[in-house]
Design an enzyme around this catalytic site. Structure first.
Site, short mmCIF file in Angstrom:
data_model
loop_
_atom_site.label_atom_id
_atom_site.label_comp_id
_atom_site.label_asym_id
_atom_site.label_seq_id
_atom_site.Cartn_x
_atom_site.Cartn_y
_atom_site.Cartn_z
CD GLU A 258 -4.70 -1.59 -13.48
OE1 GLU A 258 -3.76 -1.45 -14.25
OE2 GLU A 258 -4.58 -2.14 -12.37
CB CYS B 68 -11.14 -3.60 -5.77
SG CYS B 68 -10.08 -2.19 -5.43
CB CYS C 104 -4.49 9.04 -7.83
SG CYS C 104 -5.10 9.61 -6.22
CB CYS D 146 -0.06 8.34 -1.42
SG CYS D 146 -1.58 9.17 -0.91
CB CYS E 22 0.05 4.88 -3.81
SG CYS E 22 -1.26 4.28 -4.91
CB CYS F 199 -3.31 -2.30 -2.05
SG CYS F 199 -4.65 -3.16 -1.32
N1 SAH Z 1 -7.47 7.17 -2.61
C1 SAH Z 1 -8.18 6.25 -1.77
C2 SAH Z 1 -8.49 4.90 -2.38
C3 SAH Z 1 -7.41 4.18 -3.17
S1 SAH Z 1 -6.10 3.32 -2.39
C4 SAH Z 1 -7.46 6.12 -0.45
O1 SAH Z 1 -6.40 6.71 -0.30
O2 SAH Z 1 -7.97 5.46 0.44
C5 SAH Z 1 -6.64 1.92 -1.56
C6 SAH Z 1 -5.70 1.52 -0.40
O3 SAH Z 1 -4.46 0.93 -0.86
C7 SAH Z 1 -5.30 2.73 0.39
O4 SAH Z 1 -5.36 2.48 1.76
C8 SAH Z 1 -3.87 2.94 -0.07
O5 SAH Z 1 -3.18 3.72 0.83
C9 SAH Z 1 -3.37 1.52 -0.19
N2 SAH Z 1 -2.13 1.39 -0.94
C10 SAH Z 1 -1.67 2.20 -1.92
N3 SAH Z 1 -0.47 1.79 -2.35
C11 SAH Z 1 -0.14 0.69 -1.66
C12 SAH Z 1 0.97 -0.21 -1.68
N4 SAH Z 1 2.00 -0.04 -2.53
N5 SAH Z 1 0.96 -1.25 -0.83
C13 SAH Z 1 -0.10 -1.44 -0.01
N6 SAH Z 1 -1.17 -0.64 0.06
C14 SAH Z 1 -1.20 0.42 -0.75
#
Ligand code: SAH
Length: 377
Positions: free
Chosen positions: A104, A117, A124, A128, A131, A352
């Site tokens: 995406e 973006c 991934c 996390c 996420c 995000c």
């Molecule tokens: N792997 C990288 C880049 C991808 S995530 C990283 O961890 O930075 C981009 C951003 O979105 C990161 O800060 C991530 O923690 C955040 N993110 C992921 N899931 C989210 C959610 N459900 N709500 C808000 N932010 C989120």
């Protein structure tokens, strides 16, 4: 050729996809084929500035060289399988790379700038807990060409509607994947984004976001001066271990030391953006804010507070806006620059952490809806 129609599979894998080649790579490519090195900058401009999708468009290159290029090289782009614009103008594309792999890409227009973006991996591996991409697991790294193709295709598709101004002013590697776990291809792509003969973006306008893969972060500091965003999300190892499991391998103290080193390596004045997702009752207390100030002491930092974007069965809630605002105030009172990220594109699952095989999720939802309609659930 219309990129939207370009569904064909490249059956000649020996052809090099020029989209993923840096100026240096292209020079080597031309020299190897007995051509002059300056062809590299010509072709690069045709690709990334004129957005040429076939060699015949490259009119300042001799016909015979164009014919040779057709045999040895290609301009291969993914097919667009989803293209939707949110009520707030955010536009999301799902691109099909090969049979099983989709990514995406999201375009976020704001006054005076447009941010793209982009994804660096399919899925991934980091897992996390907050996420939704993590749910999908890891499929594979993107090639440099696939990373750059997102910008190339988006430029073409945005250009169709807005011919005269440059629409993409900023690129953030904040889509699917952990960019530092696909280091070589990401570095090539970043180099192309900043290359004058290609997209020509300044280093302030290309941001790599990482959860903190320390050895690669240290390497990046030596090899690039791309803007850095670090997904911090917690101020103690105990909490961060549970939110960002890679913290178990690369804990906060080491991460902060690496961040300091990254800044020291920069030739020009710069800062690091620390992303902090606001999770109700998990990381959003006043003590957390105070500890965050302490943790960032001495690092030129901006804190970006991200309201948590919920998804089914996440197990988390977003902190109330009053709590997020108070958290921000505490940081600002201590002299930090802090912002609250505006959630964009929520209605099309482009926010995000919502970037997933949502197309699959969605088709499941649609099926459920149909089943309900026909009384089959
Ligand atoms: N792997 C990288 C880049 C991808 S995530 C990283 O961890 O930075 C981009 C951003 O979105 C990161 O800060 C991530 O923690 C955040 N993110 C992921 N899931 C989210 C959610 N459900 N709500 C808000 N932010 C989120």
């Amino acid at each position: 050729m219309n990129v939207l129609d370009n569904q064909q599979v490249n059956l000649q894998p020996l052809k090099q996809n020029l989209l993923g080649m840096t100026l240096q790579d292209l020079e080597a490519f031309f020299i190897e084929s007995g051509e002059k090195a300056f062809r590299a900058s010509q072709v690069m401009k045709w690709l990334h500035q004129m957005l040429a999708t076939d060699f015949d468009a490259m009119t300042n290159i001799s016909k015979s060289l164009r014919e040779t290029l057709k045999q040895t090289a290609c301009i291969d782009v993914p097919a667009i399988v989803f293209d939707q614009t949110s009520s707030d103008g955010t536009r999301k594309w799902v691109m099909q790379l090969d049979a099983g792999n989709k990514i995406e890409t999201v375009y976020i227009p704001e006054s005076g700038r447009g941010t793209l973006c982009i994804s660096s991996q399919v899925g991934c591996a980091l897992d996390c807990s907050f996420c939704s991409t993590a749910r999908q697991g890891f499929s594979r790294n993107l090639t440099a060409a696939e990373i750059v193709a997102q910008v190339f295709v988006a430029s073409i598709l945005l250009g169709k509607e807005h011919r005269d101004e440059r629409k993409i002013t900023n690129i953030v590697l904040m889509g699917m994947g952990e960019p530092l776990l696909n280091y070589d291809n990401v570095l090539k792509a970043i180099t192309i984004f900043m290359e004058d003969n290609a997209y020509g973006l300044s280093k302030r306008r290309v941001t790599l976001s990482t959860s903190g893969v320390i050895p690669k972060l240290d390497l990046l500091g030596q090899q690039s001066d791309v803007a850095l965003a670090v997904s911090l999300h917690a101020v103690s190892d105990a909490v961060r271990d549970s939110l960002v499991p890679i913290n178990q391998k690369y804990p906060l103290k080491e991460l902060m030391a690496s961040c300091r080193q990254y800044i020291n390596n920069q030739t020009a004045k710069s800062h690091i953006t620390f992303e902090y997702v606001m999770l109700n009752g998990v990381n959003d207390s006043r003590q957390d804010a105070v500890k965050l100030v302490k943790l960032l002491k001495g690092i030129p930092a901006k804190v970006n507070l991200i309201p948590f974007n919920p998804f089914p069965d996440s197990g988390y809630d977003c902190s109330p806006m009053s709590v997020i605002k108070e958290f921000k105030e505490l940081l600002m009172q201590a002299g930090l620059v802090a912002t609250i990220r505006k959630t964009r594109g929520e209605d099309i699952d482009a926010a995000c952490g919502q970037l997933v095989g949502k197309v699959e999720d969605k088709s499941r939802r649609e099926k459920k809806f149909q089943d309900l309609r026909y009384g089959m659930s």
